[in-house]
Design an enzyme around this catalytic site. Structure first.
Site: not given
Ligand SMILES: [Zn+2]
Length: 229
Positions: A58-59, A62, A159
């Site tokens: 997930h990170e 980004h 987010d």
């Protein structure tokens, strides 16, 4: 991508806490009822490890998009409550919105792939269905969907809070947009706290406090630094 990945000391607690969470919750959020106990804890520990791999992905989603937009990324840190990618905030609000959306999108995609695989490949095949190790795919799918949906809440530090701010920042200054987004985040935190008290759910109350604190910090940080991008 050469991004340093750090483990916060709180992360040392995160693995056993997550493993315990998986051991006491029933499916699709855990393995309660699976016997023998050793198997239950082995499945829970493996799921906790995969969950943090999911958080890392997930990170990275980004970070990948941020890098494509030319932002510098210092590091990705895994903490007790998930992960944080520290990066420059791009000057264009549309870019910030897309970067903020990339993480939850990654979680939702992983979630759907896992649930699809479990439903259409594993559970329809009796040889697979009898082996409890495949339940990990189901649990991981549910956790990633939760992660994706929860992160889209329009409240800092989720987010969704950043997506909301970037929309507001098209119409007002960055400081004002942060202030408005933080106020909405605090309002959601208060609703969550009321729900937590009403339902007697300590986790909800803790998450509400965390969101309230983060919204206040974000607001203070941007008003003190006087950013007006
Ligand atoms: Zn995220």
């Amino acid at each position: 991508m050469d991004i340093p990945i750090k483990l916060d000391t709180s992360f040392l607690l995160a693995l056993p806490i997550s493993a315990y969470f998986f051991a006491i919750n029933s499916q699709p959020y855990g393995f309660a009822g699976i016997e023998p106990t050793a198997v239950r804890y082995a499945l829970s520990t493996l799921s906790a490890i995969f969950l943090f791999v999911s958080v890392l992905l997930h990170e990275l989603a980004h970070s990948y998009l941020a890098k494509r937009y030319g932002a510098n990324i210092d590091s990705i840190t895994l903490l007790l409550f998930g992960g944080v990618a520290s990066m420059e905030i791009p000057k264009k609000p549309e870019q910030e919105a897309k970067i903020a959306f990339a993480g939850p999108l990654m979680s939702l995609i992983i979630g759907f792939i896992c649930l699809f695989t479990y439903n259409y490949v594993i559970s329809s095949n009796s040889a697979f269905a009898q082996n409890s190790i495949y339940l990990i795919i189901w649990v991981l799918g549910s956790m990633n969907l939760l992660l994706g949906i929860f992160n889209l809440l329009p409240a800092f530090p989720m987010d969704g809070g950043r997506i909301l701010r970037s929309f507001l920042a098209r119409k007002m200054s960055y400081v004002k947009a942060t202030h408005s987004a933080a106020s909405i985040g605090k309002f959601i935190a208060i609703l969550m706290a009321i729900f937590g008290i009403y339902a007697g759910d300590l986790w909800f109350l803790l998450i509400a406090l965390y969101i309230y604190g983060s919204a206040s910090n974000e607001d203070r940080f941007y008003s003190e630094s006087g950013r007006s991008v």
